[in-house]
Write a protein that holds these residues in place. Structure first.
Motif, short mmCIF file in Angstrom:
data_model
loop_
_atom_site.label_atom_id
_atom_site.label_comp_id
_atom_site.label_asym_id
_atom_site.label_seq_id
_atom_site.Cartn_x
_atom_site.Cartn_y
_atom_site.Cartn_z
N GLY A 271 26.94 15.26 11.06
CA GLY A 271 28.41 13.44 10.28
C GLY A 271 27.55 12.52 9.50
N ALA A 272 27.83 11.11 8.94
CA ALA A 272 27.61 10.90 7.82
C ALA A 272 26.12 10.16 8.75
CB ALA A 272 28.00 9.69 7.60
N ASN A 273 25.17 9.92 8.26
CA ASN A 273 23.95 9.90 7.81
C ASN A 273 22.71 10.59 8.48
OD1 ASN A 273 24.02 6.73 6.33
ND2 ASN A 273 25.21 6.71 7.81
N GLU A 274 23.18 11.38 9.32
CA GLU A 274 22.71 12.83 10.14
C GLU A 274 21.65 13.30 9.21
OE1 GLU A 274 25.28 13.11 14.18
OE2 GLU A 274 25.27 14.44 12.46
N ALA A 275 20.57 14.65 9.52
CA ALA A 275 19.63 15.24 8.93
C ALA A 275 20.40 15.97 7.71
CB ALA A 275 19.25 15.97 9.88
N GLY A 276 21.68 16.57 8.06
CA GLY A 276 22.04 17.61 7.36
C GLY A 276 23.57 17.39 6.01
N PRO A 277 23.71 17.96 5.58
CA PRO A 277 25.00 17.50 4.36
C PRO A 277 25.99 17.44 5.37
CG PRO A 277 24.27 18.55 3.25
CD PRO A 277 23.75 18.26 4.05
N GLU A 278 26.74 16.35 5.38
CA GLU A 278 27.71 15.63 6.24
C GLU A 278 29.09 16.95 5.80
OE1 GLU A 278 30.93 12.16 6.64
OE2 GLU A 278 29.63 11.80 5.31
N GLY A 279 29.22 17.45 7.24
CA GLY A 279 30.73 18.58 7.48
C GLY A 279 29.76 19.96 7.00
N THR A 280 28.29 19.91 7.35
CA THR A 280 27.63 21.36 7.40
C THR A 280 27.93 21.21 8.07
OG1 THR A 280 26.34 20.43 6.86
CG2 THR A 280 27.25 21.33 4.65
N ILE B 155 24.38 28.60 12.26
CA ILE B 155 24.27 26.73 11.40
C ILE B 155 23.97 27.15 9.54
CG2 ILE B 155 22.56 26.40 13.54
CD1 ILE B 155 19.97 26.83 11.88
N ASP B 156 24.34 25.96 9.48
CA ASP B 156 23.71 25.77 7.98
C ASP B 156 22.52 24.81 7.94
OD1 ASP B 156 25.91 26.40 5.56
OD2 ASP B 156 26.94 25.08 6.84
N SER B 157 21.40 25.41 7.38
CA SER B 157 20.08 25.00 7.01
C SER B 157 19.85 24.18 6.02
CB SER B 157 19.18 26.11 7.79
OG SER B 157 18.20 25.48 6.94
N TYR B 158 19.30 22.58 6.72
CA TYR B 158 19.16 22.09 5.48
C TYR B 158 18.14 21.83 4.94
CZ TYR B 158 17.71 18.76 9.29
OH TYR B 158 16.02 18.39 10.17
N VAL B 159 16.74 22.32 5.63
CA VAL B 159 15.96 23.21 4.83
C VAL B 159 15.34 24.41 4.58
CG1 VAL B 159 13.02 23.44 6.21
CG2 VAL B 159 15.05 22.28 7.81
N LYS B 160 15.35 24.44 3.18
CA LYS B 160 15.35 25.35 2.73
C LYS B 160 14.08 26.48 3.02
CE LYS B 160 18.89 25.28 0.37
NZ LYS B 160 20.32 25.76 0.19
N HIS B 161 13.92 27.22 3.29
CA HIS B 161 12.93 28.47 3.67
C HIS B 161 12.54 28.88 2.74
CE1 HIS B 161 12.66 26.64 7.98
NE2 HIS B 161 14.64 26.98 7.62
N LYS B 162 12.01 29.72 2.37
CA LYS B 162 11.14 30.86 1.97
C LYS B 162 11.62 31.88 2.07
CE LYS B 162 7.48 28.44 -0.26
NZ LYS B 162 5.79 28.55 -0.64
N PHE B 163 12.10 32.61 3.15
CA PHE B 163 13.19 33.89 3.64
C PHE B 163 14.30 33.70 3.93
CE2 PHE B 163 11.76 31.22 7.40
CZ PHE B 163 12.64 31.45 7.85
#
Length: 132
Positions: free
Chosen positions: A38-47, A63-71
């Motif tokens: 949702g709005a103002n949560e860790a990941g982009p809203e709607g993902t 999931i849609d990870s909002y953290v970009k991993h090297k793998f």
């Protein structure tokens, strides 16, 4: 202990697109739940914060990870699909490989009538088999 479920982590915000693609390819498949950021949560809203879907009765989570991993995804873990006909195998192969990568082209490798292995456009690996 509860059940064991394959888990897919998408890093480009395309988990929902992937689920829709997969459930459109396999009959008796559906998206069973989606929880979105949702709005103002860790990941982009709607993902996708967390979702579940089934392919021919096999449950997956993603999931849609909002953290970009090297793998990312690796072909060492794949979904193995036993097809009922050569036409079904060919259709799945050509649809899944579009925009993806061919790992083993369709052929008779001796252990089946026809076999192919691809990474789809999302990077997820699929082994497609027509048994002897």
């Amino acid at each position: 202990m509860g059940k064991i479920t394959p888990f897919l982590m998408f890093q480009d915000g395309n988990a929902e697109e992937a689920m829709n693609f997969y459930t459109s390819l396999f009959e008796d498949s559906e998206i069973t739940s989606i929880v979105r950021y949702g709005a103002n949560e860790a990941g982009p809203e709607g993902t996708v914060l967390q979702a579940t879907f089934t392919l021919k009765g096999q449950e997956y989570m993603c999931i849609d990870s909002y953290v970009k991993h090297k793998f990312d995804f690796t072909p060492s873990f794949s979904s193995f699909v036993t097809c009922d006909s050569e036409q079904e195998l060919n259709n799945l192969y050509h649809t899944l490989v579009e925009g993806g990568q061919e790992l083993m082209p369709l052929d008779n490798y001796g252990f089946s009538k026809k076999f192919g292995w691809v990474n789809d456009r999302f990077g997820v690996s699929w082994q497609l088999n027509l048994p002897l």
